[in-house]
Enzyme design. Structure first.
Site, PDB file in Angstrom:
ATOM      1  CG  HIS A   1      17.200  57.520  32.443  1.00 41.80           C
ATOM      2  ND1 HIS A   1      17.693  58.302  31.423  1.00 41.80           N
ATOM      3  CD2 HIS A   1      16.226  56.749  31.877  1.00 41.80           C
ATOM      4  CE1 HIS A   1      17.039  58.023  30.301  1.00 41.80           C
ATOM      5  NE2 HIS A   1      16.157  57.079  30.550  1.00 41.80           N
ATOM      6  CD  GLU A   2      14.038  54.037  33.680  1.00 41.92           C
ATOM      7  OE1 GLU A   2      12.865  54.293  33.349  1.00 41.92           O
ATOM      8  OE2 GLU A   2      14.921  53.766  32.851  1.00 41.92           O
TER       9      GLU A   2
ATOM     10  CG  HIS B   1      11.499  58.501  31.580  1.00 41.38           C
ATOM     11  ND1 HIS B   1      11.426  59.145  30.369  1.00 41.38           N
ATOM     12  CD2 HIS B   1      12.522  57.610  31.466  1.00 41.38           C
ATOM     13  CE1 HIS B   1      12.361  58.682  29.566  1.00 41.38           C
ATOM     14  NE2 HIS B   1      13.048  57.756  30.205  1.00 41.38           N
TER      15      HIS B   1
ATOM     16  CD  GLU C   1      14.911  57.321  26.801  1.00 36.60           C
ATOM     17  OE1 GLU C   1      15.866  57.165  27.582  1.00 36.60           O
ATOM     18  OE2 GLU C   1      13.768  56.924  27.044  1.00 36.60           O
TER      19      GLU C   1
END
Length: 272
Positions: free
Chosen positions: A145-146, A149, A203
């Site tokens: 997930h990070e 980004h 997100e």
């Protein structure tokens, strides 16, 4: 994204009136999950990455002073192994990404926190790993997930939005280390990375790309669902502050479960 980090280190960000050329870009390919959205940028990727790299070194230096950096070799090795498998798979979204100077560290902190800066500099807190008893699949969900980004250049996009709305500094060709303008850009990047919330759109994109990265790396993408279940349980029904603008828990669970199912063939192929 998980935020709240070293707020006292942020320099003051002053408004400026330098004109910057706007640029509409497509930072990543869609991948199997189909994330495709044009983004308006008003600052270069190079400038944001330089700012992030300098900020990262300052954060690590502060962690060293506090004896909070990479204290458990086994945990560091575990995290770096998982991250190395994820970053190889970033080529599914960007051909240039596998050659980024990726770096992962572990910070001794009870906060449930992890983050990845522009250009691939990242960290995860021991509190997140230990308090939630994360499996390797769940760590892959967090870091995937990070990483997403960073691939989508969400920090650069947020800095650009800040510039466009007059809340931050406008810079043209300001390389880091060049006077006050570079310092102000560094402060803006840090503020966006660690203090300001991501949009729900960001997100959702990070969730979807994250499950695909995990699946391609041979980690069960369904672990993203169990991860956020643990988060919800730990927060006793009220999301942590850094989750205040994230999608609602129920909506997030449905979306993660849907996209995890879509990438299961990738996971099964990677496990063969």
């Amino acid at each position: 994204m998980m935020k709240k980090m070293f707020g006292t280190m942020l320099p003051a960000v002053l408004a400026a009136t330098i004109t910057v050329a706007c640029q509409t870009v497509q930072t990543t390919g869609g991948g199997a999950v189909g994330v495709q959205r044009s983004q308006l940028m008003m600052v270069s990727a190079q400038e944001v990455e330089q700012a992030s790299a300098k900020q990262y070194q300052e954060l690590l230096a502060e962690a060293r002073r506090k004896n909070a950096l990479n204290r458990d070799p086994a945990t560091v090795q575990r995290v770096r192994h998982i991250v190395s498998r994820l970053t190889v798979q970033t080529r599914a979204f960007r051909q240039d990404a596998p050659s980024w100077q990726w770096e992962a560290n572990v910070l001794s902190s009870d906060e449930l926190n992890a983050w990845c800066m522009a250009g691939g500099k990242m960290a995860i807190n021991t509190g997140l790993i230990e308090r939630l008893r994360l499996t390797d699949d769940e760590i892959a969900a967090v870091m995937g997930h990070e990483i997403a980004h960073a691939l989508r250049e969400h920090v650069r996009e947020q800095v650009s939005k800040s510039m466009a709305t007059g809340l931050g500094i406008s810079v043209a060709g300001a390389l880091l280390g060049v006077g006050q303008v570079g310092q102000e850009l560094m402060g803006t990047v840090a503020k966006v990375t660690f203090e300001l919330p991501n949009s729900r759109e960001h997100e959702v994109e990070a969730d979807r790309i994250g499950v695909e990265l995990a699946a391609r790396a041979g980690y069960d993408p369904r672990a993203a669902v169990t991860l956020w279940d643990k988060m919800a349980t730990r927060s006793a029904g009220a999301p942590p502050q850094w989750l205040s603008t994230h999608p609602s828990h129920a909506n997030r669970q449905r979306d993660l479960a849907d996209y995890a199912a879509r990438v299961m063939p990738l996971y099964q192929s990677a496990r063969r």
